[in-house]
Design a protein around this motif. Structure first.
Motif, PDB file in Angstrom:
ATOM      1  N   CYS A  38       0.829  -1.211   0.000  1.00 60.13           N
ATOM      2  CA  CYS A  38       0.000   0.000   0.000  1.00 60.13           C
ATOM      3  C   CYS A  38       0.862   1.259   0.000  1.00 60.13           C
ATOM      4  O   CYS A  38       0.577   2.214  -0.724  1.00 60.13           O
ATOM      5  N   ALA A  77       1.125   4.122  -2.945  1.00 57.05           N
ATOM      6  CA  ALA A  77       0.962   5.543  -2.631  1.00 57.05           C
ATOM      7  C   ALA A  77       2.156   6.348  -3.139  1.00 57.05           C
ATOM      8  O   ALA A  77       1.976   7.428  -3.724  1.00 57.05           O
ATOM      9  N   THR A  92      -6.533   9.666  -2.312  1.00 57.80           N
ATOM     10  CA  THR A  92      -6.058   8.297  -2.535  1.00 57.80           C
ATOM     11  C   THR A  92      -4.703   8.073  -1.888  1.00 57.80           C
ATOM     12  O   THR A  92      -4.485   7.050  -1.207  1.00 57.80           O
ATOM     13  N   ILE A  93      -3.800   9.007  -2.064  1.00 52.30           N
ATOM     14  CA  ILE A  93      -2.455   8.871  -1.498  1.00 52.30           C
ATOM     15  C   ILE A  93      -2.509   8.874   0.028  1.00 52.30           C
ATOM     16  O   ILE A  93      -1.854   8.053   0.681  1.00 52.30           O
ATOM     17  N   LEU A 139      -4.151   5.458   1.196  1.00 50.75           N
ATOM     18  CA  LEU A 139      -3.236   4.326   1.036  1.00 50.75           C
ATOM     19  C   LEU A 139      -2.065   4.396   2.016  1.00 50.75           C
ATOM     20  O   LEU A 139      -1.652   3.370   2.570  1.00 50.75           O
ATOM     21  N   SER A 140      -1.554   5.590   2.250  1.00 48.95           N
ATOM     22  CA  SER A 140      -0.452   5.735   3.211  1.00 48.95           C
ATOM     23  C   SER A 140      -0.905   5.393   4.625  1.00 48.95           C
ATOM     24  O   SER A 140      -0.228   4.650   5.344  1.00 48.95           O
TER      25      SER A 140
END
Length: 157
Positions: free
Chosen positions: A28, A32, A52-53, A56-57
């Protein structure tokens, strides 16, 4: 009195599950970083890429943290203290019996009143009812052993 350990969530001591969590967390984070590097020019125009980044982070860090065993919630009851970790982010809290004024036990939570006028609230899960009853019994035993006032209260609707 020996130390009693109770997990406050699902018990996953399987080594394979922990390895998969760590690998999935790293994947993940990798995705990212990939999105960040290859879409850096698009990030100014599209806010959904930032969401999204960030998601995911955060999820990647949580999976790694969980895979390392740092996200377990628990309560340990010994003869002279209660050790409680009720959130996945913060460290465990040691509560010596000398700091406890009284304990109130409700069907789905537990309130520990400290002599400093602070209260610590532990909310029980509705899923693990048998574990909740064992914790309540051990807390009552701890209170009796250390001469602490403990009350079982019923919530009125």
């Amino acid at each position: 009195m020996e130390t009693k350990y109770f997990s406050l969530g699902p018990i996953e001591n399987n080594r394979l599950v922990k390895i998969i969590q760590i690998v999935f967390g790293i994947a993940c984070l990798g995705v990212a970083i990939f999105w960040l590097i290859f879409n850096i020019k698009s990030l100014k125009a599209d806010r959904t890429l930032w969401i999204t980044i960030i998601f995911l982070s955060g999820f990647g860090f949580y999976m790694i943290w969980s895979g390392l065993g740092k996200a377990t919630r628990f309560i340990e009851i010994s003869s002279d203290k209660i050790r409680l970790k009720k959130t996945i982010l913060f460290s465990a809290l040691d509560i010596p019996e000398s700091e406890i004024q009284k304990i109130e036990i409700f069907p789905f939570n537990l309130i520990i009143f400290l002599k400093t006028k602070k209260r610590i609230i532990l909310r029980f899960s509705t899923t693990y009812y048998e574990t909740n009853e064992k914790i309540k019994d051990e807390i009552l035993g701890f209170a009796e052993l250390n001469s602490i006032s403990a009350e079982i209260k019923e919530e009125k609707i």
